[in-house]
Design an enzyme around this catalytic site. Structure first.
Site, PDB file in Angstrom:
ATOM      1  N   HIS A  39       0.575  -1.444  -0.109  1.00 41.53           N
ATOM      2  CA  HIS A  39       0.199   0.286  -0.008  1.00 41.53           C
ATOM      3  C   HIS A  39       1.121   1.484  -0.170  1.00 41.53           C
ATOM      4  CE1 HIS A  39      -3.456  -2.563   1.784  1.00 41.53           C
ATOM      5  NE2 HIS A  39      -2.460  -2.952   1.970  1.00 41.53           N
ATOM      6  N   THR A  71       0.546   5.167   2.114  1.00 39.79           N
ATOM      7  CA  THR A  71      -0.245   5.524   2.951  1.00 39.79           C
ATOM      8  C   THR A  71      -1.356   6.990   2.286  1.00 39.79           C
ATOM      9  OG1 THR A  71       0.983   7.126   3.591  1.00 39.79           O
ATOM     10  CG2 THR A  71       1.065   5.250   4.820  1.00 39.79           C
ATOM     11  N   GLU A 115       2.596  -0.738   4.694  1.00 40.60           N
ATOM     12  CA  GLU A 115       2.557   0.642   3.852  1.00 40.60           C
ATOM     13  C   GLU A 115       3.485   0.771   3.625  1.00 40.60           C
ATOM     14  OE1 GLU A 115      -0.708   2.571   3.560  1.00 40.60           O
ATOM     15  OE2 GLU A 115      -1.646   1.406   4.481  1.00 40.60           O
ATOM     16  N   HIS A 138      -2.322  -3.174  -3.160  1.00 40.88           N
ATOM     17  CA  HIS A 138      -4.426  -2.906  -2.854  1.00 40.88           C
ATOM     18  C   HIS A 138      -4.860  -2.519  -4.073  1.00 40.88           C
ATOM     19  CE1 HIS A 138      -6.841  -1.078   0.334  1.00 40.88           C
ATOM     20  NE2 HIS A 138      -7.156  -1.805   0.228  1.00 40.88           N
TER      21      HIS A 138
HETATM   22 ZN   LIG Z   1      -4.088   0.432   0.409  1.00 41.47          ZN
END
Ligand SMILES: [Zn+2]
Length: 243
Positions: free
Chosen positions: A27, A29, A92, A134
């Site tokens: 991911h 942030t 992340e 993601h």
């Molecule tokens: Zn995400």
């Protein structure tokens, strides 16, 4: 590599077995600062978290233990897996993202990420096809980690998968229209790669194609199937079969 532990309460009460860990989900942030991101990921009210956070200098924070189910993926699916929090480790990367000024990921940040991924892939025997973004697992809702994420560099370190196609060939076929009859085949190939697509809506298909492009063809993300997309998907499948 030094890892700093910071506690986040945003995980399921019930632990999981290590065997259930099958995917790595990357991911960004998408927030103004590292500080803000850490606060959000650790705030019980936000109900979001991830196992790791890596800042732009490559510093790694562990927020949740691997055997706990962190809340990072939301409604998601990949290949035969659904609601991926159960089966995945979330990582992340600090980056402002598309809403606040999307920037290139920093070298030190990626090198820390590669180190962590290598460890996790080995420890949990995570398959190459299951190292994803993601946006790959929630293409209708998410666009992170985005087109600046260096999937090719990761694949060169045996993390995730990349295609074999030559650049000259690809640019030649970019925007080249394909006849209608090739489209179902391409959609089927997307499914074989792992993308889940069960909708009849044109807009949903477009978003899924965009997710594929964001990952494998970052030069043009338009949601249109062209000849370059067909070639890339084929090449990836071939690699998956041999991996
Ligand atoms: Zn995400």
């Amino acid at each position: 590599m030094k890892i700093k532990n910071i506690y986040s309460p945003n995980f399921n009460q019930r632990k999981r077995s290590y065997k259930s860990i099958k995917l790595l989900i990357i991911h960004y942030t998408g927030m103004q600062s590292e500080r803000e991101s850490l606060i959000r990921l650790c705030n019980p009210k936000s109900k979001v978290s991830s196992h790791f956070l890596i800042n732009q200098k490559g510093k790694v924070y562990r927020l949740i233990q691997d055997n706990q189910i962190a809340w990072h993926a939301g409604i998601s699916s990949w290949a035969k897996y659904k609601n991926l929090n159960r089966n995945s480790i979330g990582i992340e990367l600090v980056n402002k993202g598309h809403s606040f000024g999307y920037t290139n990921f920093k070298k030190k940040q990626i090198s820390s990420l590669i180190k962590i991924c290598k460890k996790l892939v080995k420890k949990y025997k995570i398959k190459k096809k299951n190292v994803v973004g993601h946006s790959d697992v929630a293409p209708l809702r998410k666009i992170d980690p985005g087109e600046k994420f260096p999937w090719k560099d990761l694949a060169s370190k045996k993390i995730g998968i990349w295609h074999n196609c030559k650049t000259e060939l690809l640019t030649k076929y970019r925007r080249v229209k394909v006849s209608q009859k090739f489209k179902p085949k391409f959609i089927n190939n997307l499914k074989k790669i792992g993308y889940n697509f069960n909708s009849n809506k044109k807009a949903d298909l477009k978003k899924t194609i965009k997710a594929f492009q964001r990952h494998y063809r970052k030069e043009l993300i338009n949601g249109v199937i062209d000849k370059e997309c067909l070639i890339i998907a084929k090449s990836i499948l071939k690699k998956l079969k041999n991996s």
